[in-house]
Design a protein around this motif. Sequence first.
Motif: not given
Lengths: 629, 208
Positions: A582-585, A612-615, A619-621
């Motif tokens: 949750v922290e990472a994503l 989630v695969t990006a480095k 998020v898209r908001c």
Amino acid sequence: MDALISKWHQELELFSAIKPLIILEGNVLDQYRYPVAGSIPEDELVPLPRYLHGYLTDNGYDQVVFYSNLMGFMNPYAPGMVEQYARLAGVQAQEGVIPAEFKGNKADTAPNIIRRAMTQQKAATATVLELASHYIVTPERMDQHDVNSFNLLMQSALSAATVRTPMGRRQNLLIILVNKLNDLPAWFYLNNPVCKVINLEAPDREERKRLISGNAFASFFDSTVYRTDMPYYQQHPEELERLREKFVGLTEGLTFTELDAMRRLSKQECTPIRELCSIVDLYKYGIKENPWELLSMDSLRNAKQDFEKRIKGQNAALERTLDVVKRAVTGMNGLSSSSTAKPKGVLFYAGPTGTGKTETAKALAEKLFGDESACIRFDMSEYGQSHSDQKLMGAPPGYVGYEAGGQLTNAVKKNPFAILLFDEIEKAHPSILDKFLQILEDGRMTDGQGNTVYFSETIIIFTSNLGIYVKDALGNRQPNVTMDMDYGEVEKRVRAAIEEYFKLELGRPEILNRIGENIVVFDYIRREAGEAILRAQVDKIIRRMEEQKGIRIKIEDFAYESLKEAALFDLSNGGRGVGNQVEALLINPLSRWLFDNEVLSNADVLIEGFDVTAKPPCVRCKVMEDDHA
Amino acid sequence: MPENLYNLSDIVEDLWGASAQMEEKKPAAPQQPVYQSTFPPFEQLWKTADDTVDWTDALAHDKPTDGLTSQNLWAFFHQHAEKVLQGDTAAYVEVLQAANPLGDLAAYAQSFDVETLNADQLQVSFQAKAAYLGKSEGETCRYLCAVALRIARDLMALLPVREVIVLAQQEGAALLNVAFDRGELQKVRFSFIDPVAFVTACGGNFVK
């Protein structure tokens, strides 16, 4: 009632007839119950010197004299004996006292006087050396005068005369009272054929029971309370007996002086007979309200639901935990044991990492004591050295840190109503486990400063990852349980591994015995529990953002699904692993987006998707204009 | 009956003697009540009481455990302890007659009549002394309350009763009646209370 004669008294009786030098060590400052009517009434509590005076004169000794290096020879109970003793020893008494120093070159030092009294055959004499622990600075640093003094005492005993008395033959006696045997030089008592060391221990169960039996029971209560309450117990003697038994159990390890103080406290506080045992808490902890007794049945009835809000997917573990608590609350804890001074409960939490072991302990503390901080946590990986027990219990006198006391003993002294959480117990040094043995068995521990700390109001929880991995024949670490096993299989394997660890690897089956059936195995965080954990964490983040920043966040359903798939992909790290995801994503990418887009307060934000695969993941908001208005 | 079993009058006299000497050194205050020069003041009366008799200790031991009570007195207590602790009112009467717990209050009130209503209750009536009455209504109340409170304390110290009812009278007319509960009395720090306020809180009824 039949006479109840303590073990040390029996030993004194036995050995004073054959050994002229008796060393009484241990509880010498306590009071003792005189066992048979004589010069002291039966069952009366008296200080040890008075007890000895009574015992020796009742047994035919003509002269009983007490010596201390501060006062000289005297006898406050029969001053006339000092005059006669002085005549036997060829010295002068002044107003009932024979002044004499313990060491020195003079002919009238105490050891010289004692030697003359011990070797004469005119009257049976007993010389009692009081406070003998303080005659010399330390046995390791004795000067020649110290050595000579003890040498003279030893010679006195070796050449003690036997005297004929109306009650038979009596050997002149030298009795030495010391707190600890090693306050005396070892050569004085070791391999000394005329010396007997007798240990004075705290009153045993029978003696404590005697103290609250018969008419002595009445003296624990205020007269009005006793008059009012007693008729009920005369009708229900079985209840009275139960009360006595409980009191006797709770007072294990307390001295007669402490028990007598408790008696007076009970009287002063006008304690009702039914609340006799509450006086033990008041005496030990100085508080009147016991949080255990304040627990409402209603709050415990709903405890499981409350716990499930915090700990997901651990039904069996929560059930077992609450069983222990209910046992403590209903007072059934320790029914199978002789000691009721044991901790309220002992739990051994085992299971994979991140499954809620520590969280359960905290939730329990909040439920029982209204505050999570009542869960006192000790990370046992910090106690891996053999001397680490000093950190927990306090260093002995003369060692660095002595004044500070021990971390565990200090914590329990400060808050006797607590949950003690020993995290990762397998990482502690085995010598520390010995200390736990005493706590689990007796419910008390004496710290380096000599203060006794009681654990009888605590719940002790050990957590451990034992049994999750085992070593194969080559010594390599192999998983013992895996996520594809069901809970029954996980529990069985973990339990077996824990038993093997204590019995075979550690060689300490007695520790396992103390834990009994209280091993609670936590299950893996399964998919369903993982979803609940994720939902709870995301909801918490959304709620906090709104409360603190005024930012109202919504997540599109399909976006949430993608977050869920990513976060729950690997549940081997348990709930903590979900939190990390949750922290990472969510947290990191969202805060990055809010910062970059200068959305710092009062906005409506819709999360449309997660990459989630990006480095790093992002998020898209979008900000929802006027949506809130 | 053992003689002079429970009389603290010597101690009380010593106490007043000392306070009387101190009073003499002070210049006379013109507005002091007349009774202070001729009768002992009652301002300390409720702050002290007789020693509490430890009946449960007396039951358990045939010799004094407190190091203060005389052998004779303890023997009397030991002999009566069982019956007193059973709430035997006849034993109460014997103890009251032997101990005369209100004897030391003779300077403040008279005609004490103690009645044992049951194992829990005693009722005491006394005649107020005219010298203490009448300067003002407040002072009269204070005097009556001081005496009533002291009576209750002395009787509760002697016997394991729960309640002491005190009736103050003068020439047959009631002045005050109040029931003191042991539980209430045990909570009080007597050095800090106002006797009138306390008696009022206990439901004391002042008859005007």
